[in-house]
Write a protein that holds these residues in place. Sequence first.
Motif, PDB file in Angstrom:
ATOM      1  N   LEU A   1     -33.305  46.254  -1.660  1.00 48.50           N
ATOM      2  CA  LEU A   1     -33.671  45.062  -2.440  1.00 48.50           C
ATOM      3  C   LEU A   1     -33.615  43.820  -1.563  1.00 48.50           C
ATOM      4  O   LEU A   1     -34.521  42.969  -1.607  1.00 48.50           O
ATOM      5  CB  LEU A   1     -32.718  44.937  -3.627  1.00 48.50           C
ATOM      6  CG  LEU A   1     -32.978  43.780  -4.581  1.00 48.50           C
ATOM      7  CD1 LEU A   1     -34.349  43.945  -5.212  1.00 48.50           C
ATOM      8  CD2 LEU A   1     -31.911  43.726  -5.641  1.00 48.50           C
ATOM      9  N   LEU A   2     -32.564  43.707  -0.746  1.00 50.06           N
ATOM     10  CA  LEU A   2     -32.433  42.541   0.134  1.00 50.06           C
ATOM     11  C   LEU A   2     -33.603  42.470   1.106  1.00 50.06           C
ATOM     12  O   LEU A   2     -34.197  41.401   1.295  1.00 50.06           O
ATOM     13  CB  LEU A   2     -31.132  42.625   0.927  1.00 50.06           C
ATOM     14  CG  LEU A   2     -29.895  42.045   0.258  1.00 50.06           C
ATOM     15  CD1 LEU A   2     -28.712  42.149   1.197  1.00 50.06           C
ATOM     16  CD2 LEU A   2     -30.137  40.588  -0.092  1.00 50.06           C
ATOM     17  N   VAL A   3     -33.941  43.631   1.736  1.00 47.55           N
ATOM     18  CA  VAL A   3     -35.033  43.613   2.710  1.00 47.55           C
ATOM     19  C   VAL A   3     -36.341  43.251   2.018  1.00 47.55           C
ATOM     20  O   VAL A   3     -37.142  42.470   2.534  1.00 47.55           O
ATOM     21  CB  VAL A   3     -35.138  44.974   3.422  1.00 47.55           C
ATOM     22  CG1 VAL A   3     -36.368  45.008   4.310  1.00 47.55           C
ATOM     23  CG2 VAL A   3     -33.914  45.225   4.247  1.00 47.55           C
ATOM     24  N   LEU A   4     -36.552  43.790   0.801  1.00 44.94           N
ATOM     25  CA  LEU A   4     -37.810  43.517   0.092  1.00 44.94           C
ATOM     26  C   LEU A   4     -37.902  42.047  -0.287  1.00 44.94           C
ATOM     27  O   LEU A   4     -38.959  41.432  -0.156  1.00 44.94           O
ATOM     28  CB  LEU A   4     -37.884  44.377  -1.171  1.00 44.94           C
ATOM     29  CG  LEU A   4     -38.243  45.829  -0.981  1.00 44.94           C
ATOM     30  CD1 LEU A   4     -38.268  46.531  -2.321  1.00 44.94           C
ATOM     31  CD2 LEU A   4     -39.593  45.968  -0.311  1.00 44.94           C
ATOM     32  N   ALA A   5     -36.780  41.465  -0.754  1.00 47.39           N
ATOM     33  CA  ALA A   5     -36.844  40.096  -1.245  1.00 47.39           C
ATOM     34  C   ALA A   5     -36.964  39.105  -0.109  1.00 47.39           C
ATOM     35  O   ALA A   5     -37.727  38.155  -0.191  1.00 47.39           O
ATOM     36  CB  ALA A   5     -35.604  39.793  -2.088  1.00 47.39           C
ATOM     37  N   PHE A   6     -36.218  39.306   0.963  1.00 42.23           N
ATOM     38  CA  PHE A   6     -36.170  38.287   2.017  1.00 42.23           C
ATOM     39  C   PHE A   6     -37.086  38.583   3.189  1.00 42.23           C
ATOM     40  O   PHE A   6     -37.403  37.708   3.956  1.00 42.23           O
ATOM     41  CB  PHE A   6     -34.727  38.113   2.495  1.00 42.23           C
ATOM     42  CG  PHE A   6     -33.871  37.428   1.482  1.00 42.23           C
ATOM     43  CD1 PHE A   6     -33.788  36.048   1.464  1.00 42.23           C
ATOM     44  CD2 PHE A   6     -33.203  38.148   0.522  1.00 42.23           C
ATOM     45  CE1 PHE A   6     -33.023  35.409   0.504  1.00 42.23           C
ATOM     46  CE2 PHE A   6     -32.442  37.515  -0.432  1.00 42.23           C
ATOM     47  CZ  PHE A   6     -32.346  36.148  -0.449  1.00 42.23           C
ATOM     48  N   GLY A   7     -37.478  39.869   3.325  1.00 41.74           N
ATOM     49  CA  GLY A   7     -38.360  40.205   4.434  1.00 41.74           C
ATOM     50  C   GLY A   7     -37.636  40.031   5.753  1.00 41.74           C
ATOM     51  O   GLY A   7     -36.507  39.555   5.814  1.00 41.74           O
ATOM     52  N   SER A   8     -38.292  40.472   6.799  1.00 37.16           N
ATOM     53  CA  SER A   8     -37.660  40.337   8.106  1.00 37.16           C
ATOM     54  C   SER A   8     -38.706  40.667   9.147  1.00 37.16           C
ATOM     55  O   SER A   8     -39.693  41.337   8.852  1.00 37.16           O
ATOM     56  CB  SER A   8     -36.475  41.289   8.216  1.00 37.16           C
ATOM     57  OG  SER A   8     -35.670  40.925   9.298  1.00 37.16           O
ATOM     58  N   ASN A   9     -38.480  40.232  10.382  1.00 39.54           N
ATOM     59  CA  ASN A   9     -39.442  40.607  11.407  1.00 39.54           C
ATOM     60  C   ASN A   9     -39.086  41.977  11.959  1.00 39.54           C
ATOM     61  O   ASN A   9     -37.995  42.502  11.728  1.00 39.54           O
ATOM     62  CB  ASN A   9     -39.489  39.551  12.517  1.00 39.54           C
ATOM     63  CG  ASN A   9     -38.151  39.385  13.178  1.00 39.54           C
ATOM     64  OD1 ASN A   9     -37.144  39.803  12.603  1.00 39.54           O
ATOM     65  ND2 ASN A   9     -38.113  38.807  14.340  1.00 39.54           N
ATOM     66  N   VAL A  10     -40.045  42.568  12.689  1.00 38.83           N
ATOM     67  CA  VAL A  10     -39.903  43.970  13.088  1.00 38.83           C
ATOM     68  C   VAL A  10     -38.701  44.179  13.989  1.00 38.83           C
ATOM     69  O   VAL A  10     -37.959  45.159  13.842  1.00 38.83           O
ATOM     70  CB  VAL A  10     -41.204  44.439  13.776  1.00 38.83           C
ATOM     71  CG1 VAL A  10     -41.038  45.849  14.292  1.00 38.83           C
ATOM     72  CG2 VAL A  10     -42.355  44.376  12.806  1.00 38.83           C
ATOM     73  N   MET A  11     -38.466  43.243  14.922  1.00 44.80           N
ATOM     74  CA  MET A  11     -37.372  43.424  15.861  1.00 44.80           C
ATOM     75  C   MET A  11     -36.036  43.522  15.139  1.00 44.80           C
ATOM     76  O   MET A  11     -35.200  44.394  15.401  1.00 44.80           O
ATOM     77  CB  MET A  11     -37.325  42.248  16.845  1.00 44.80           C
ATOM     78  CG  MET A  11     -38.458  42.206  17.821  1.00 44.80           C
ATOM     79  SD  MET A  11     -38.674  43.766  18.653  1.00 44.80           S
ATOM     80  CE  MET A  11     -37.157  43.824  19.602  1.00 44.80           C
ATOM     81  N   ASN A  12     -35.861  42.609  14.157  1.00 42.17           N
ATOM     82  CA  ASN A  12     -34.650  42.600  13.362  1.00 42.17           C
ATOM     83  C   ASN A  12     -34.468  43.926  12.630  1.00 42.17           C
ATOM     84  O   ASN A  12     -33.390  44.525  12.624  1.00 42.17           O
ATOM     85  CB  ASN A  12     -34.759  41.430  12.375  1.00 42.17           C
ATOM     86  CG  ASN A  12     -33.415  41.019  11.868  1.00 42.17           C
ATOM     87  OD1 ASN A  12     -32.436  41.715  12.125  1.00 42.17           O
ATOM     88  ND2 ASN A  12     -33.353  39.907  11.173  1.00 42.17           N
ATOM     89  N   LEU A  13     -35.569  44.406  12.035  1.00 44.02           N
ATOM     90  CA  LEU A  13     -35.504  45.664  11.299  1.00 44.02           C
ATOM     91  C   LEU A  13     -35.135  46.814  12.219  1.00 44.02           C
ATOM     92  O   LEU A  13     -34.366  47.699  11.857  1.00 44.02           O
ATOM     93  CB  LEU A  13     -36.856  45.952  10.648  1.00 44.02           C
ATOM     94  CG  LEU A  13     -37.240  45.105   9.443  1.00 44.02           C
ATOM     95  CD1 LEU A  13     -38.613  45.494   8.949  1.00 44.02           C
ATOM     96  CD2 LEU A  13     -36.233  45.282   8.336  1.00 44.02           C
ATOM     97  N   LYS A  14     -35.679  46.792  13.445  1.00 46.69           N
ATOM     98  CA  LYS A  14     -35.401  47.902  14.359  1.00 46.69           C
ATOM     99  C   LYS A  14     -33.924  47.962  14.708  1.00 46.69           C
ATOM    100  O   LYS A  14     -33.325  49.046  14.744  1.00 46.69           O
ATOM    101  CB  LYS A  14     -36.227  47.747  15.637  1.00 46.69           C
ATOM    102  CG  LYS A  14     -37.549  48.466  15.542  1.00 46.69           C
ATOM    103  CD  LYS A  14     -38.256  48.456  16.881  1.00 46.69           C
ATOM    104  CE  LYS A  14     -39.564  49.198  16.752  1.00 46.69           C
ATOM    105  NZ  LYS A  14     -40.450  48.933  17.865  1.00 46.69           N
TER     106      LYS A  14
END
Lengths: 142, 510, 112
Positions: free
Chosen positions: A47-60
């Motif tokens: 839910l947090l990732v969906l609501a706030f989004g993030s750039n790819v590097m952060n996600l990796k």
Amino acid sequence: MSPIVKKVAQLMVGIIFMYGIYIIVHGHLTPGGGFAGGAVISGAFILLVLAFGSNVMNLKSREEGSSVVESVAILFFLLLAVLAFFIGTTIFFSNYLPKGNIGELISAGVIPLYNIAVGVEVAAALFTIFLALVIYKEEIST
Amino acid sequence: MHNLIPLFIVIPLASAFLVPVIGRLIKGFSKIITLTAFLCLLLLSLNYIFLSDFSPIIYKIGGWEPVENIPIAIYLVLDSFSIFMLCIINVMAFLSALYSVSYIEKYTGINNFYTLLCIMVAGLNGIVLTGDLFNLYVFLEITVIASYALVAFGTEKEELEASFKYQVLGGIATAMILFSIGLIYWYTKTLNIADISEILQTSEDHRLIEFSQLMLIAGFGLKAAIMPFHGWLPDAHSSAPSPISAMLSGVVIKAAGLYVLFRLFFNMYVISFDIGVLITAIGTLSMVVGVFLAIGQWDLKRLLAYHSISQMGYVILGVGMGMLILAKNGNKTLAALAIGGGLFHLVNHAVFKGLLFLNAGAIEYTLGTRDLKKMGGLYSKMPVTSVTSLSASLAISGIPPFNGFFSKLIIILAAVQARFYLLAVLAVVVSIITLASFMKFQRYAFFNTSAPKKVIKEVPLSMTAVMIFMAVLCLGLSLLILPDIRDSFLGPAVNVLLDTTNYSTVILGN
Amino acid sequence: MIVYILCFILFQVGLFGILTSRNIIKIVIGLSFMEFSVYLFLVLIGYIENASAPILTGNPAQTNFVDPLPQAMVLTAIVIGLATKGMLLTMAIRIYKKFGTFDIRKVTSLKG
């Protein structure tokens, strides 16, 4: 996402997280347990990732972290099972801690510990799967 | 030594999950830990050949003792048939891992490869050890999920398509197996294989049980790629990285398919003549049709994969004939001969097909192609690969000093003595066509004069060492024909299948 | 008896879906149908009328429980099913990237 979604997600995430922990630690008393609770906890992260989004590097970097947590949780589970070789009986998977009374939170020996290990494992694994799919989608689109 | 049985599952699982944690920090850790773990498993499994006095060792997980003779715990059962399979699995796993050390360098994500390989071996050991029907399903799924991922490891077009096909057919097989387990549980109210066997022997025949038998044959037939269910095998086995092809073809279709079929139909169900006819028929069918499909192939690994179907047919034919003889209360020594031939061919096939896939991997490693038409003249350039593949080809086609000859001879002898003359003739014909097919492979790959332009040299030491060792094993396994050696390794495994009801009485008696 | 037959019909609906549909995602859905029918069947065979959930509460009056073993089996099978579905969908995404389509008739790089 819009501010409304972000604010609601912020408010809800804590409650969802707590609910997941409740399900995990009461796994030996009520229906539920490690898998169900872990799925709820991973829902909070997703839910947090969906609501706030993030750039790819952060996600990796997050994906690497969660996959390490997943492996460590499995190793902890295995360690609990193998410890039974050395403590008391020499039988794999035996319940070597005192059993306690039926219906109390701290009872049933090692089963709550197994539940906690499974809960962490499932939460990390589902979050890793989600992140892997998101990262892959980002890589396709760019 | 009785307490060490769970180590067969604990060691590979522990190393599987240590690899992503520590392997990320230390380079080369994944190879060392995997090889160490597999070496431990190899020594542990070989140890049981010499230790065991042929009585099964029963291990109750969690220490739950039976209540009123009803087993509660999940049982791990180590009898002679399990030891036989464990040796095959762990020897092949160690050799494949050793071969992978150089071979896998060209791929990315080496840690993932070793993790998946360890999980696969854990699942295979679990399948062979468990005495509980649902536990069997869980370990089966662990094995096949790891092998789905390993087939798609290259993530190119062909790998993905093969893996998707494998997964869909594997998913159908899984659903059928689970359905069948549900039916058995509905009828007997227990999941312990020994307990089910005892209940089925005392109860009358029931339609539900017949239905569950057919579902199990379909499900495990899909996993073992017997003839009507073989569609996924050539794609999956030819697309995987070569050490994995050797594992899939040498071990997985045997342990996850044939072992379970034999175990359940001999030791759990009451032996029936109809099922014996069915199993022998599909065995013969896959033996004959597999070789005819193989002969037209020009892709090296695809040719080998079709031969796997055909050679599995020999194993099923041998054991199926034994089942027919047992069901008709025929001569027990004749049944032992047929089953022994089948199991002998099973271990032989694991070795020579594993070796052939490793040879194919070596050729692909240097030449970068699997097309037989683009090879040629490799005899002088790659002498080790050439000689080892020649010995494996002779073994698979049944030429005397090699192991394949003796197992095929025993199967054919058993067929003649049991008066299945047609099956004996078919087995000889298929063997001749196999020889023709491998002559083609040898001629086009090694003895053709039109050498490719590229400068090529022999593969690295770890790969050649494994190939030489397996070629020696191809010759050495012929010694299993000698009575003394046979009685310590092959004979007890045959006796487990022969004394069909003994399994449940021994396990429930403890 | 009718519920078991309905389960088996659901099983065959899934099989029909796998065999006839051309879209990769629809094949995955068909596979899910097959598995869910089996889960339903497993839960049904453990059902006993007028029995309570198999939870020990320390109350001795409760003696009639439904069979907990099929429920444990179904939970395990669901976890395994999750893993297989995750793998299948990952493959589906990767196939879409390589081939540019979800149509199974156009995914034909392997022949022979």
